[in-house]
Design a protein around this motif. Structure first.
Motif, PDB file in Angstrom:
ATOM      1  N   GLY A 155      36.894   7.435  74.649  1.00 58.46           N
ATOM      2  CA  GLY A 155      36.967   5.895  74.699  1.00 58.46           C
ATOM      3  C   GLY A 155      38.429   5.318  73.954  1.00 58.46           C
ATOM      4  N   GLY A 243      42.116   5.639  76.177  1.00 50.94           N
ATOM      5  CA  GLY A 243      40.911   6.203  76.484  1.00 50.94           C
ATOM      6  C   GLY A 243      41.379   7.800  76.506  1.00 50.94           C
ATOM      7  N   LEU A 278      31.502  10.307  75.847  1.00 51.88           N
ATOM      8  CA  LEU A 278      32.232   9.149  75.790  1.00 51.88           C
ATOM      9  C   LEU A 278      30.841   8.319  75.330  1.00 51.88           C
ATOM     10  N   ALA A 279      29.663   8.531  75.609  1.00 57.48           N
ATOM     11  CA  ALA A 279      28.279   7.666  75.103  1.00 57.48           C
ATOM     12  C   ALA A 279      28.246   8.030  73.509  1.00 57.48           C
ATOM     13  N   TYR A 281      30.566   8.662  71.275  1.00 58.69           N
ATOM     14  CA  TYR A 281      31.684   8.010  70.355  1.00 58.69           C
ATOM     15  C   TYR A 281      31.296   6.395  70.615  1.00 58.69           C
ATOM     16  N   ASP A 282      30.793   5.921  71.758  1.00 55.47           N
ATOM     17  CA  ASP A 282      30.467   4.358  71.735  1.00 55.47           C
ATOM     18  C   ASP A 282      29.208   4.082  70.849  1.00 55.47           C
ATOM     19  N   TRP A 283      28.459   5.097  70.539  1.00 51.55           N
ATOM     20  CA  TRP A 283      27.303   4.876  69.744  1.00 51.55           C
ATOM     21  C   TRP A 283      27.762   4.964  68.150  1.00 51.55           C
ATOM     22  N   ASN A 285      30.866   5.264  66.730  1.00 48.28           N
ATOM     23  CA  ASN A 285      32.061   4.366  66.110  1.00 48.28           C
ATOM     24  C   ASN A 285      31.502   2.952  65.667  1.00 48.28           C
ATOM     25  N   VAL A 286      30.547   2.527  66.138  1.00 49.26           N
ATOM     26  CA  VAL A 286      30.048   1.162  65.682  1.00 49.26           C
ATOM     27  C   VAL A 286      29.731   1.052  64.300  1.00 49.26           C
TER      28      VAL A 286
END
Length: 365
Positions: A155, A243, A278-279, A281-283, A285-286
């Protein structure tokens, strides 16, 4: 009656039944293969390293255990930045790595991962799988006796950690900064002293003062490596890496020896693992970013003056490398054409949706 009679006859005559293409029979026709996969990542970097493990597990499960790949962390077989050489020389059958680590061999390697001011993760996937990107990159990799499969995407990344604030372009002068890929070439033209350091060695260099700052991936991995302990200012956006795509580099001879069914398994497993990374990191990193800020990290946006200077310098670097390498020029022109065209769509789709949601969220507070 006729239908019942035929059904009864079929059930009474097993010798006339369709042949059973049982899994054991199919498995017996598939060879047992054992490969080693060296990684450019340490086990501390659990998302990137575990993506290689996830990929290997999928391959084993999809072949009933007949094709097994054993992952090895950076340094267990070869150092992280020697992964490509190990595959080229067939010291290992494959590697999980980032092509941008090898731009010293050929600047076109940057396109296997990411180049500054170019594609976001969705654009990269479209270009790789439907815009001819994978085929173009494998023509490059063939020169190194390698076949490549995308294996992960981080990402959008962050702009990096700095010990001091960056308020103007002049603040970059003389900084020793860990950075990978073409972003390092850009920063060098702006007075930065870029350092290519393997992921597992970055923290020690930052702590000792060997480097003044670092760009790695994003909040989750950066906090795993402890950068906030020795650098206070955390900058965004990640202009150098919209990304980053990682790859499975497979020795080309070993790839060509595989049955077509096993090649298909590797292709399918690498695609699934890319989305899995990717999923993750998107989860992750928040919450990681919220924790960093709560614990004192100073989140900063690069001034537009600095971003504009990065962009102008990037165009100079692109022009120089295109003049030196027809392959670089071909890849650049392909990505630029797709990027510029696709933003016409994303401006009225994703961008407008995100802008709408941010506006509504602010108004609802």
């Amino acid at each position: 009656m006729r239908r019942r009679h035929l059904m009864a006859a079929g059930s009474a005559a097993p010798a006339l039944a369709l042949p059973t293409l049982a899994r054991p029979a199919l498995a017996q026709s598939a060879p047992e293969i054992r490969w080693r996969m060296t990684s450019s990542f340490t086990k501390v970097l659990d998302v990137t390293y575990s993506t290689g493990e996830y990929f290997a597990r999928l391959v084993s499960e999809m072949t009933d255990g007949r094709f097994r790949i054993t992952p090895f962390a950076a340094g267990e077989i070869v150092p992280g930045l020697q992964a490509l050489d190990a595959v080229t020389q067939n010291s290992v059958e494959m590697a999980h790595t980032g092509g941008l680590f090898f731009t010293g061999k050929d600047p076109a390697f940057a396109f296997t991962t990411t180049v500054p001011f170019m594609l976001n993760p969705r654009q990269q996937a479209a270009w790789l799988y439907h815009g001819g990107g994978n085929d173009m990159l494998n023509r490059l990799l063939k020169d190194y006796n390698v076949y490549g499969l995308p294996l992960g995407n981080t990402g959008n990344q962050m702009g990096g950690w700095f010990r001091k604030e960056i308020k103007a372009v002049s603040d970059l002068s003389g900084l020793k900064f860990r950075v990978a890929g073409l972003a390092g070439n850009v920063m060098a033209k702006m007075g930065v002293v870029p350092q290519q350091i393997a992921p597992g060695d970055i923290y020690a260099a930052l702590e000792r003062g060997t480097i003044d700052g670092v760009e790695y991936i994003g909040p989750y991995d950066d906090s795993k490596l402890g950068f906030e302990k020795v650098a206070r200012y955390y900058y965004y956006p990640g202009w150098g890496e919209g990304g980053a795509v990682f790859h499975a580099f497979v020795n080309l001879d070993r790839w060509n020896e595989l049955p077509k069914s096993y090649q298909a398994v590797l292709t399918a497993a690498s695609g699934a693992a890319t989305q899995w990374m990717l999923a993750q990191y998107d989860w992750k990193n928040v919450e990681a970013l919220y924790r960093l800020v709560a614990n004192g990290t100073q989140l900063r946006a690069f001034p537009n003056e600095v971003l504009d200077a990065f962009y102008r310098t990037t165009q100079d670097v692109f022009a120089e490398m295109s003049a030196q390498s027809p392959r670089f020029k071909e890849l650049l022109e392909s990505q630029v054409a797709f990027r510029d065209r696709s933003y016409g769509y994303h401006q009225v789709a994703d961008y407008s949706f995100d802008s709408m949601m941010l506006r509504i969220r602010r108004a609802a507070r």
